[in-house]
Scaffold this motif. Structure first.
Motif, PDB file in Angstrom:
ATOM      1  N   ARG A 105       0.834  -1.197   0.000  1.00 58.54           N
ATOM      2  CA  ARG A 105       0.000   0.000   0.000  1.00 58.54           C
ATOM      3  C   ARG A 105       0.866   1.244   0.000  1.00 58.54           C
ATOM      4  N   LYS A 106       0.473   2.240  -0.751  1.00 61.20           N
ATOM      5  CA  LYS A 106       1.195   3.511  -0.759  1.00 61.20           C
ATOM      6  C   LYS A 106       0.920   4.255   0.530  1.00 61.20           C
ATOM      7  N   LYS A 107       1.965   4.866   1.054  1.00 59.73           N
ATOM      8  CA  LYS A 107       1.778   5.667   2.261  1.00 59.73           C
ATOM      9  C   LYS A 107       1.014   6.932   1.896  1.00 59.73           C
ATOM     10  N   PRO A 108       0.001   7.284   2.686  1.00 64.26           N
ATOM     11  CA  PRO A 108      -0.718   8.521   2.385  1.00 64.26           C
ATOM     12  C   PRO A 108       0.207   9.727   2.519  1.00 64.26           C
ATOM     13  N   ALA A 109       0.115  10.613   1.559  1.00 62.75           N
ATOM     14  CA  ALA A 109       0.955  11.813   1.603  1.00 62.75           C
ATOM     15  C   ALA A 109       0.489  12.706   2.743  1.00 62.75           C
ATOM     16  N   PRO A 110       1.423  13.233   3.546  1.00 62.14           N
ATOM     17  CA  PRO A 110       1.007  14.131   4.629  1.00 62.14           C
ATOM     18  C   PRO A 110       0.409  15.409   4.069  1.00 62.14           C
ATOM     19  N   ALA A 111      -0.472  15.990   4.845  1.00 60.73           N
ATOM     20  CA  ALA A 111      -1.056  17.260   4.434  1.00 60.73           C
ATOM     21  C   ALA A 111       0.043  18.294   4.283  1.00 60.73           C
ATOM     22  N   PRO A 112      -0.015  19.111   3.235  1.00 60.42           N
ATOM     23  CA  PRO A 112       1.053  20.099   3.051  1.00 60.42           C
ATOM     24  C   PRO A 112       1.104  21.088   4.199  1.00 60.42           C
ATOM     25  N   ARG A 113       2.336  21.403   4.614  1.00 61.18           N
ATOM     26  CA  ARG A 113       2.509  22.383   5.682  1.00 61.18           C
ATOM     27  C   ARG A 113       2.639  23.765   5.083  1.00 61.18           C
ATOM     28  N   GLU A 114       1.987  24.711   5.703  1.00 55.23           N
ATOM     29  CA  GLU A 114       2.135  26.086   5.258  1.00 55.23           C
ATOM     30  C   GLU A 114       3.495  26.614   5.684  1.00 55.23           C
ATOM     31  N   SER A 115       3.975  27.599   4.955  1.00 57.46           N
ATOM     32  CA  SER A 115       5.217  28.243   5.367  1.00 57.46           C
ATOM     33  C   SER A 115       4.957  29.066   6.612  1.00 57.46           C
ATOM     34  N   ASP A 116       6.031  29.407   7.327  1.00 54.57           N
ATOM     35  CA  ASP A 116       5.868  30.205   8.529  1.00 54.57           C
ATOM     36  C   ASP A 116       5.199  31.540   8.228  1.00 54.57           C
ATOM     37  N   ALA A 117       5.533  32.083   7.039  1.00 47.10           N
ATOM     38  CA  ALA A 117       4.992  33.399   6.720  1.00 47.10           C
ATOM     39  C   ALA A 117       3.491  33.338   6.497  1.00 47.10           C
ATOM     40  N   GLY A 118       3.030  32.232   5.899  1.00 43.94           N
ATOM     41  CA  GLY A 118       1.609  32.185   5.568  1.00 43.94           C
ATOM     42  C   GLY A 118       0.795  31.384   6.552  1.00 43.94           C
ATOM     43  N   GLY A 119       1.435  30.768   7.509  1.00 42.64           N
ATOM     44  CA  GLY A 119       0.705  29.924   8.431  1.00 42.64           C
ATOM     45  C   GLY A 119       0.823  30.408   9.855  1.00 42.64           C
ATOM     46  N   SER A 120       0.897  29.428  10.769  1.00 42.32           N
ATOM     47  CA  SER A 120       0.945  29.769  12.182  1.00 42.32           C
ATOM     48  C   SER A 120       2.232  30.512  12.521  1.00 42.32           C
ATOM     49  N   GLN A 121       2.111  31.476  13.371  1.00 36.26           N
ATOM     50  CA  GLN A 121       3.277  32.221  13.831  1.00 36.26           C
ATOM     51  C   GLN A 121       3.797  31.661  15.149  1.00 36.26           C
ATOM     52  N   GLU A 122       3.231  30.548  15.602  1.00 39.56           N
ATOM     53  CA  GLU A 122       3.678  29.971  16.862  1.00 39.56           C
ATOM     54  C   GLU A 122       5.070  29.360  16.717  1.00 39.56           C
ATOM     55  N   ARG A 123       5.749  29.267  17.854  1.00 37.88           N
ATOM     56  CA  ARG A 123       7.059  28.623  17.871  1.00 37.88           C
ATOM     57  C   ARG A 123       7.184  27.774  19.122  1.00 37.88           C
ATOM     58  N   ILE A 124       7.583  26.525  18.916  1.00 44.79           N
ATOM     59  CA  ILE A 124       7.922  25.642  20.030  1.00 44.79           C
ATOM     60  C   ILE A 124       9.441  25.515  20.071  1.00 44.79           C
TER      61      ILE A 124
ATOM     62  N   TYR B 297       2.096  19.733  12.907  1.00 45.98           N
ATOM     63  CA  TYR B 297       2.183  21.040  13.568  1.00 45.98           C
ATOM     64  C   TYR B 297       2.691  22.063  12.556  1.00 45.98           C
ATOM     65  N   GLN B 298       2.028  23.217  12.484  1.00 50.72           N
ATOM     66  CA  GLN B 298       2.306  24.200  11.452  1.00 50.72           C
ATOM     67  C   GLN B 298       3.323  25.263  11.856  1.00 50.72           C
ATOM     68  N   GLY B 299       3.603  25.375  13.145  1.00 47.90           N
ATOM     69  CA  GLY B 299       4.486  26.444  13.601  1.00 47.90           C
ATOM     70  C   GLY B 299       5.957  26.109  13.467  1.00 47.90           C
ATOM     71  N   ALA B 300       6.785  27.042  13.924  1.00 41.63           N
ATOM     72  CA  ALA B 300       8.231  26.844  13.888  1.00 41.63           C
ATOM     73  C   ALA B 300       8.663  25.924  15.027  1.00 41.63           C
ATOM     74  N   ILE B 301       9.687  25.121  14.762  1.00 42.77           N
ATOM     75  CA  ILE B 301      10.303  24.264  15.782  1.00 42.77           C
ATOM     76  C   ILE B 301      11.786  24.590  15.828  1.00 42.77           C
ATOM     77  N   VAL B 302      12.278  24.946  17.009  1.00 45.66           N
ATOM     78  CA  VAL B 302      13.696  25.209  17.200  1.00 45.66           C
ATOM     79  C   VAL B 302      14.216  24.218  18.237  1.00 45.66           C
ATOM     80  N   VAL B 303      15.195  23.414  17.856  1.00 45.89           N
ATOM     81  CA  VAL B 303      15.835  22.471  18.782  1.00 45.89           C
ATOM     82  C   VAL B 303      17.243  22.991  19.052  1.00 45.89           C
ATOM     83  N   ILE B 304      17.540  23.257  20.327  1.00 47.58           N
ATOM     84  CA  ILE B 304      18.828  23.817  20.712  1.00 47.58           C
ATOM     85  C   ILE B 304      19.587  22.761  21.506  1.00 47.58           C
ATOM     86  N   SER B 305      20.737  22.359  20.972  1.00 46.40           N
ATOM     87  CA  SER B 305      21.529  21.287  21.584  1.00 46.40           C
ATOM     88  C   SER B 305      22.941  21.775  21.815  1.00 46.40           C
ATOM     89  N   ASP B 306      23.489  21.493  22.997  1.00 51.00           N
ATOM     90  CA  ASP B 306      24.888  21.862  23.232  1.00 51.00           C
ATOM     91  C   ASP B 306      25.854  20.796  22.721  1.00 51.00           C
TER      92      ASP B 306
END
Length: 510
Positions: A113-132, A153-162
């Protein structure tokens, strides 16, 4: 991760099998177009999925089917039989699924079976302005970022690692990779392209200095600030450092990061003798890996038996004997007093020759950020059943989190890789508003040469250990109880029973 690339076994499922060969609740392994396929029958429904776990290639036919899922016998990953989705760590990649058709009294497996394509994510500019923002690039931090994108999740994700390395499969650093049995490309959890493709802003070698709770910003070591709507603290733990003379020499190591493991490997090539300080899981796994590389190993530890505090006396004696069979020499009831250029002086006055030293004397949770931010702490960061800290919108997961465990009825903190991954995924769901209680039963595994030890539950203390089977024959199940209540189960080569114990504990939590 490693898969099972052996020749396919069982029937060619494209040609069909008799329905009678797959009773209700049964499992059967065959193949389709050269790929191993697991058939599972649940009443009138028949599912066809990849036959091996996407984590380390464990045989799912030996696993446990519960509801519409299958659990891996090796490290307790769990997959949805309908969709193939990886429901629980340590697996993160899904299984392939095939169509199944019943014609009369025969079952045929059709096309993949083909994997269902994920729903397209909006860009940060045109979508959610949230950030995790996620602080920490270990198991919990990675799993949270991965799950956020899997949930679209439509917002920005920032992962900070030392850390300077991409998030890695840390258990391998003291097991197969250190022993020389796992290639380098096994180690990253995902390649670098994964982060760019999924819009995850991964900032490596970057230190977070503070959290400005009022401004909802994290303050970086260079003074830059990163705003957040939700924050996950997944700072993990750090090795306890030796404080004895000579501990700062280049041939003295701890093991936590990929860089640490590489340094030990590099020195082990020329080393004839190593001293491992501490008979913890990490210390003994290092001992086993170094013996596999042909290095003479001495283990120094203050306790009477290795691992007795966690696994009890009988298992402790077994682990010692197992390592002694492989040539490890124990110096128990002793500690290191100082380290020289080529020797370790013990508190008892003995001296051990040592080309390299590895300290595995424990870890401590990295809670400094949380404490400075004013979050409630108690031998860890206190969280509720949803992994939220005392400050709304700030969550904690992994080695630092102390959460209310429904099975033991206690507030516990666990330093296990699988728990950290599962908590990271759960925290992601809760940051998205799902309000999912974290009720998973803790699980870890340890590998000593060819002997795996699986452990489900959590027992900081017990008043009875029931032993079923024969520990010395490497065929056993141990139940750890307090006041008649089962708290944990340890097994050697009883994978199905380990899975059943985990499921029973989960059901008692419901």
């Amino acid at each position: 991760m490693a898969g099972n690339h052996s020749a396919p076994s069982g029937p060619d499922l494209a040609l069909g099998i008799a329905l009678a060969d797959l009773p209700d609740g049964g499992k059967l392994v065959g193949h389709r177009d050269g790929e191993p396929v697991l058939l599972v029958r649940r009443g009138a429904e028949i599912f066809a999925v990849t036959a091996t776990c996407s984590h380390y290639g464990g045989p799912l036919a030996d696993g446990l089917v519960a509801d519409d899922s299958v659990r891996c016998p090796w490290h307790h990953a769990c997959f949805d039989l309908r969709t193939g989705e990886a429901l629980r760590a340590p697996a993160l990649s899904p299984l392939a699924c095939w169509s199944v058709e019943q014609r009369g009294d025969r079952i045929f497996v059709g096309e993949k079976r083909k994997k269902p394509a994920p729903a397209p994510r909006e860009s940060d500019a045109g979508g959610s302005q949230e950030r995790i923002v996620i602080v920490g690039g270990g198991a919990a931090g990675f799993a949270a970022a991965e799950r956020l994108r899997r949930e679209q999740y439509q917002g920005a994700i920032v992962v900070i690692s030392d850390d300077e390395a991409l998030p890695v499969d840390r258990p391998n650093l003291s097991k197969d990779y250190l022993a020389g049995k796992a290639p380098e490309d096994w180690i990253p959890l995902r390649k670098e392209s994964f982060y760019a493709r999924n819009g995850i802003d991964l900032r490596l070698a970057t230190r977070v200095a503070d959290i400005d709770v009022g401004a909802r910003e994290v303050v970086l070591g260079d003074g830059a600030r990163v705003a957040f709507n939700k924050l996950l603290l997944a700072t993990g733990a750090e090795p306890v450092r030796l404080s004895i003379p000579g501990a700062d020499q280049p041939h003295v190591h701890t093991l936590r990061s990929l860089a640490d493991s590489r340094k030990i490997i590099a020195q082990s090539g020329a080393a004839q003798r190593a001293v491992v300080l501490g008979a913890s899981f990490i210390g003994l796994e290092v001992a086993a890996s170094l013996r596999t590389r042909g290095v003479e190993v001495h283990v120094v530890a203050p306790e009477e038996r290795p691992m007795e505090r966690v696994l009890g006396p009988e298992m402790g004696d077994f682990i010692r004997a197992l390592h002694e069979e492989k040539g490890v020499i124990f110096h128990l009831g002793d500690t290191a007093a100082s380290i020289g250029a080529s020797e370790v002086v013990l508190s008892s006055g003995s001296t051990l020759a040592a080309d390299m030293v590895v300290a595995g004397i424990g870890v401590r949770p990295r809670v400094d950020l949380a404490e400075r931010a004013g979050l409630a702490t108690d031998r860890g960061v206190l969280v509720d059943a949803y992994l939220e800290t005392s400050v709304p919108g700030i969550y904690a997961a992994g080695d630092i989190a102390r959460w209310p465990d429904p099975h033991s009825g206690e507030s516990i903190r666990v330093e296990h890789w699988v728990v950290a991954e599962r908590q990271g995924a759960a925290a992601a769901l809760n940051m998205l508003g799902h309000r999912k209680r974290f009720t998973d039963v803790p699980f870890f595994w340890s590998q000593h040469y060819d002997v795996p030890i699986n452990y489900v539950g959590h027992a900081e203390g017990w008043d009875a250990i029931e032993v079923e089977g024969d520990v010395t024959a490497k065929d056993c199940l141990l139940r750890y109880k307090r006041g008649g209540r089962l708290l944990a189960v340890a097994t050697i080569f009883r994978d199905a029973e380990s899975l059943e114990a985990e499921l029973a504990m989960e059901q008692s939590n419901a």
